[in-house]
Write an enzyme that holds these catalytic residues in place. Sequence first.
Site, PDB file in Angstrom:
ATOM      1  N   HIS A  61       0.820  -1.215   0.000  1.00 23.50           N
ATOM      2  CA  HIS A  61       0.000   0.000   0.000  1.00 23.50           C
ATOM      3  C   HIS A  61       0.853   1.263   0.000  1.00 23.50           C
ATOM      4  CE1 HIS A  61      -4.013  -1.800   0.466  1.00 23.50           C
ATOM      5  NE2 HIS A  61      -3.417  -2.724   1.208  1.00 23.50           N
TER       6      HIS A  61
ATOM      7  N   GLN B   6      -5.837  -4.063  -5.330  1.00 20.56           N
ATOM      8  CA  GLN B   6      -6.553  -2.843  -5.727  1.00 20.56           C
ATOM      9  C   GLN B   6      -6.082  -2.295  -7.073  1.00 20.56           C
ATOM     10  OE1 GLN B   6      -5.233  -3.135  -2.567  1.00 20.56           O
ATOM     11  NE2 GLN B   6      -7.139  -3.378  -1.402  1.00 20.56           N
TER      12      GLN B   6
ATOM     13  N   ASP C 274      -0.592  -5.444   5.567  1.00 21.55           N
ATOM     14  CA  ASP C 274      -1.665  -6.187   4.911  1.00 21.55           C
ATOM     15  C   ASP C 274      -1.507  -6.163   3.394  1.00 21.55           C
ATOM     16  OD1 ASP C 274      -2.201  -3.377   5.018  1.00 21.55           O
ATOM     17  OD2 ASP C 274      -4.239  -3.764   4.306  1.00 21.55           O
ATOM     18  N   GLU C 275      -2.069  -7.183   2.771  1.00 20.10           N
ATOM     19  CA  GLU C 275      -2.291  -7.252   1.326  1.00 20.10           C
ATOM     20  C   GLU C 275      -1.028  -7.057   0.487  1.00 20.10           C
ATOM     21  OE1 GLU C 275      -6.979  -6.171   0.920  1.00 20.10           O
ATOM     22  OE2 GLU C 275      -5.618  -4.483   0.775  1.00 20.10           O
ATOM     23  N   VAL C 276       0.068  -7.624   0.926  1.00 25.22           N
ATOM     24  CA  VAL C 276       1.261  -7.665   0.081  1.00 25.22           C
ATOM     25  C   VAL C 276       1.014  -8.686  -1.026  1.00 25.22           C
ATOM     26  CG1 VAL C 276       3.683  -8.378  -0.004  1.00 25.22           C
ATOM     27  CG2 VAL C 276       2.873  -6.903   1.839  1.00 25.22           C
TER      28      VAL C 276
END
Length: 673
Positions: free
Chosen positions: A388, A412, A451-453
């Site tokens: 992110h 995303q 998060d969300e790597v």
Amino acid sequence: MSIQNRSALELETSWTPATEGRAMAYALRLKNNSGETLREFRLCVSGPGRVDPTTAVEGGEVGARLSNFTELLPPDGFALEPGESWTITVHGLSWSFKHWTDGARSAYLAFPDGRTLAVSAAPTKLTGGNAPLKRGVEAYPVPAAAPAPMSIIPWPNDVSVSGRRPVPAGFALVAEGAEPEQAARAFTALTEALFAVEGIIRPVSEGGVPVQLLLKDVLGPEAYEIAFSTASVSISAATRTGLLYGLVTLGQIWRGARHFPDTYSFPSDGHIFDAPSMGWRGLHLDVARQFYGEAEIRKLLAILAWNKLNRFHWHLSDDEAWRVEIDAYPALTEIGAWRGEGLAIPPLLGTGPEKSGGYYTKAAIRGIVADARTFGIEIVPEIDVPGHCFAMQQAIPSLRDPQEKGSYYSVQGFPDNCINPAREETYAVLEAIFAELIDLFPFKTIHVGADEVPIGAWSGSPEALAKLRDMNGDAMSEAHARRLNVITNTHGADAIDGSGAAVLQAIFLARVQNFLATQGCVTGGWEEAAHGNVIDKEKVYLCGWRDVQVSAALAGEGYSMVVCPGQAYYLDMANSPDWDEPGASWAGWSAPEMTYAFDPVAGWSDAQKMNLRGVQACIWSEAMTDRAVFDRLVFPRLSAIAETGWTKKERKSWDRFKASAGLMPVLYGYPLS
């Protein structure tokens, strides 16, 4: 070209779900109501919805794209004459639309010479019929007869009152000593922020009834007692915060009886003994996707205090923006805080071609932190790393390996958005940033995201691959290199266990946490921070966002958990599955009654509950493209979660809560429309 009237160019969008034998269709119709012919333009739109870069398109083609920002191009030589329309139909999206806020929320035309023209973008319609779109707070009218004699949220844990006395004109606070005096000042500031004209605090000369504020050391740090008699009211607590919470309860009782005297009463006798069930009762706010000004943050903190919430998790960075002033790296706000046509970050999530955004100065943050602490609220800043980080990398490009090749994408749709854990500069930059944050936020708790790597992160970085080889051998390094340019994380953004990305993230987190620990700080992270099981469980807490089972499992492994499952406690999720509701839907939907009834520790063992820190509502701002949508999504579900964190399960009652919910303050005050 000098088209000034925004309505001269209109964009109508419609969504047709896929059926058997028919592909999904997202149709965008640009109407030229001006008197001029339009040529050589790009139609620029932004979401939240994301156009798939490989989608089939009718009537034109997809140009530049970044996450939810998309350029749509008409055919070569196309001219849009006055009074005519151009329609382009997209047949592939990153996810199917479910609600009217999913489609284009802003639009403009861009021309080769750099000019832009505003386009009025109407809300996306569902093919086949639409109910009126919902915005603003759902009305929860106070009934003629309520299940409880007083209006209080969260409901206290021991209420023993009787009788009914005339509602006082207001209260004159009698406080002696530092803690009572601070509580009196805090409550006065709180009522002025939320209900200034009501006069809850007023002198005896205006009819204010004296309220004694007393210290009682045997009570817990947030506990309080209220004693009612026909002649007086007193509040006892061991701390300033306990006294403030007692005053909030008293103020809620007063407002219910004052505004609805036929439904609620002000007691003439009895006691209230109260203390919270959970120590962490929080709200997370994402200010990266949409920016909220200092005044909005200050009022939101007052609302948290009125709900007896005591933690504010401030999500200050993400792919879309960087929002906090850092002296060591001014480019973070000079570049990362702004979006617009021609800028490093294009218009996203409903913003237009003009430069828009903002950030919080250090002076503003110090004032906000002081306000929060006055209200018994500690602020936890979040800088989301190592993923992110698109905005951060635009400001500090050296956080990426200069020899890195190829691309990977986040869930995303942001390319190469992870700062590199194999680079020494990464840690030098972060340590400088965290040092400045620690000075601003005295709670000494820093949330680092994690998060969300994407599973393909750093697969084209020679530095990262060499680090992998050193740590885990040739096989893992070579396997990770094969993920280069493979589209990953279209589903299951956290499914990286056992991968090279997980190993590299673990190396990163261990070092970052060790630095924060040397500064006396607790490290916060989302549940993915547990990948690799390398962080010191004694100095960390995790936010469990997927479901209570994952949170329970992590608690069983010894992690201190704040429970905030997406399906119930993410306040960007819609209130229902209906198209006319605003919000997101990837985690499902949750009506206020469902949020209220949700058990955050369902199925947890006693041993797992020992590692429960508390609960937290989360506001992610992708869907908050206008403030009336914010009101609709956040209230009254915020109060529902507040009551879960405070009130014992056996004392909860939806009917009682619903009867009082309409008396709770909201941020903007948009009525349902």
